[in-house]
Design a protein around this motif. Structure first.
Motif, mmCIF file in Angstrom:
data_model
loop_
_atom_site.group_PDB
_atom_site.id
_atom_site.type_symbol
_atom_site.label_atom_id
_atom_site.label_comp_id
_atom_site.label_asym_id
_atom_site.label_seq_id
_atom_site.Cartn_x
_atom_site.Cartn_y
_atom_site.Cartn_z
ATOM 1 N N GLU A 140 141.686 53.918 84.217
ATOM 2 C CA GLU A 140 142.271 55.138 83.667
ATOM 3 C C GLU A 140 142.367 55.047 82.142
ATOM 4 O O GLU A 140 142.091 56.020 81.439
ATOM 5 N N ALA A 141 142.721 53.883 81.624
ATOM 6 C CA ALA A 141 142.774 53.698 80.169
ATOM 7 C C ALA A 141 141.383 53.883 79.562
ATOM 8 O O ALA A 141 141.231 54.471 78.494
ATOM 9 N N TYR A 142 140.353 53.415 80.246
ATOM 10 C CA TYR A 142 138.979 53.529 79.755
ATOM 11 C C TYR A 142 138.477 54.970 79.838
ATOM 12 O O TYR A 142 137.911 55.496 78.886
ATOM 13 N N ALA A 143 138.700 55.604 81.004
ATOM 14 C CA ALA A 143 138.114 56.919 81.263
ATOM 15 C C ALA A 143 138.989 58.080 80.806
ATOM 16 O O ALA A 143 138.512 59.210 80.700
ATOM 17 N N GLY A 144 140.269 57.815 80.572
ATOM 18 C CA GLY A 144 141.166 58.880 80.189
ATOM 19 C C GLY A 144 141.606 59.758 81.347
ATOM 20 O O GLY A 144 142.200 60.814 81.151
ATOM 21 N N LYS A 145 141.294 59.335 82.562
ATOM 22 C CA LYS A 145 141.696 60.054 83.772
ATOM 23 C C LYS A 145 141.673 59.052 84.926
ATOM 24 O O LYS A 145 141.020 58.011 84.842
ATOM 25 N N PRO A 146 142.378 59.365 86.008
ATOM 26 C CA PRO A 146 142.382 58.435 87.150
ATOM 27 C C PRO A 146 140.978 58.259 87.744
ATOM 28 O O PRO A 146 140.199 59.220 87.804
ATOM 29 N N VAL A 147 140.667 57.044 88.139
ATOM 30 C CA VAL A 147 139.421 56.719 88.828
ATOM 31 C C VAL A 147 139.823 56.094 90.155
ATOM 32 O O VAL A 147 140.567 55.110 90.182
ATOM 33 N N GLY A 148 139.353 56.673 91.238
ATOM 34 C CA GLY A 148 139.675 56.148 92.561
ATOM 35 C C GLY A 148 139.041 54.788 92.784
ATOM 36 O O GLY A 148 137.871 54.574 92.468
ATOM 37 N N VAL A 149 139.831 53.862 93.328
ATOM 38 C CA VAL A 149 139.351 52.506 93.624
ATOM 39 C C VAL A 149 139.677 52.197 95.087
ATOM 40 O O VAL A 149 140.801 52.432 95.531
ATOM 41 N N HIS A 150 138.703 51.688 95.804
ATOM 42 C CA HIS A 150 138.870 51.289 97.197
ATOM 43 C C HIS A 150 138.520 49.815 97.291
ATOM 44 O O HIS A 150 137.442 49.417 96.848
ATOM 45 N N VAL A 151 139.432 49.025 97.834
ATOM 46 C CA VAL A 151 139.280 47.567 97.840
ATOM 47 C C VAL A 151 139.248 47.058 99.278
ATOM 48 O O VAL A 151 140.016 47.508 100.127
ATOM 49 N N ARG A 152 138.346 46.105 99.519
ATOM 50 C CA ARG A 152 138.272 45.405 100.798
ATOM 51 C C ARG A 152 138.087 43.918 100.519
ATOM 52 O O ARG A 152 137.437 43.538 99.538
ATOM 53 N N THR A 153 138.631 43.091 101.386
ATOM 54 C CA THR A 153 138.339 41.663 101.302
ATOM 55 C C THR A 153 136.916 41.447 101.794
ATOM 56 O O THR A 153 136.324 42.333 102.441
ATOM 57 N N ALA A 154 136.385 40.256 101.558
ATOM 58 C CA ALA A 154 135.045 39.933 102.045
ATOM 59 C C ALA A 154 134.988 40.087 103.566
ATOM 60 O O ALA A 154 134.025 40.649 104.111
ATOM 61 N N GLY A 155 136.015 39.618 104.251
ATOM 62 C CA GLY A 155 136.050 39.733 105.708
ATOM 63 C C GLY A 155 136.103 41.172 106.181
ATOM 64 O O GLY A 155 135.440 41.547 107.160
ATOM 65 N N GLU A 156 136.892 41.990 105.496
ATOM 66 C CA GLU A 156 136.971 43.408 105.856
ATOM 67 C C GLU A 156 135.635 44.105 105.630
ATOM 68 O O GLU A 156 135.223 44.956 106.426
ATOM 69 N N MET A 157 134.949 43.750 104.546
ATOM 70 C CA MET A 157 133.654 44.378 104.274
ATOM 71 C C MET A 157 132.650 44.009 105.357
ATOM 72 O O MET A 157 131.884 44.865 105.821
#
Length: 170
Positions: free
Chosen positions: A65-82
């Motif tokens: 958000e600091a870089y883009a000036g707006k929220p950026v959606g992030v989706h995270v998974r562990t290696a096992g979840e992926m």
């Protein structure tokens, strides 16, 4: 250390959300993540961290958000979840480049598919924190709308397989 995969929403797609992968890598390293590697230019990054998934996501979202000036959606998974997302693909015989998982941060509601519109030959199934789609005639022709996937980000099965492999190697 836990191996993670982070998937950014609406980055370098259709001329929006320009983010060089070198910048994404630098942000991850500045956040304290280790063994950082990006994959293709659509906002995919693997790394290790001694944090929870929620902490990883919050830290990355703040930097983006600091870089883009707006929220950026992030989706995270562990290696096992992926790896599990790949294994849970309900369309193993469909073309992997025409089959996607839409990653969500929450479990989709059981009735999430009741609001799907403009379906032709697409098949849609719910996952744990994903919505899977097999595009019978390809994504480019589809008019499919899935309101429950509005905040998600899609990756095709080929990309998911590569990211699972990269995360497992960490």
């Amino acid at each position: 250390m836990t191996a993670f995969v982070a998937l950014l929403r609406a980055v370098n797609v259709g001329g929006t959300g320009k983010l060089p992968m070198s910048e994404l890598k630098a942000m991850c390293e500045a956040e304290g993540f280790a063994k950082v590697a990006t994959y293709i230019a659509s906002g995919n990054v693997v790394f290790t961290a001694e944090r929870s998934e929620a902490e990883v996501r919050a830290g990355l979202e703040k930097r983006l958000e600091a870089y883009a000036g707006k929220p950026v959606g992030v989706h995270v998974r562990t290696a096992g979840e992926m790896a599990q997302v790949l294994a849970d693909n309900p369309f193993p015989d469909a073309k992997p480049n025409w089959t996607v998982a839409i990653f969500l941060n929450e479990t989709p509601a059981k009735d999430a598919l009741d609001t799907v519109r403009d379906r032709t030959d697409e098949e849609v199934r719910l996952g744990k924190r994903e919505i899977y789609i097999a595009y019978g005639s390809g994504m480019g022709r589809s008019k499919l709308k899935i309101p429950a996937a509005k905040e998600g980000t899609a990756r095709n099965i080929n990309t998911i397989a590569k990211l699972a492999e990269m995360a497992a190697a960490l």
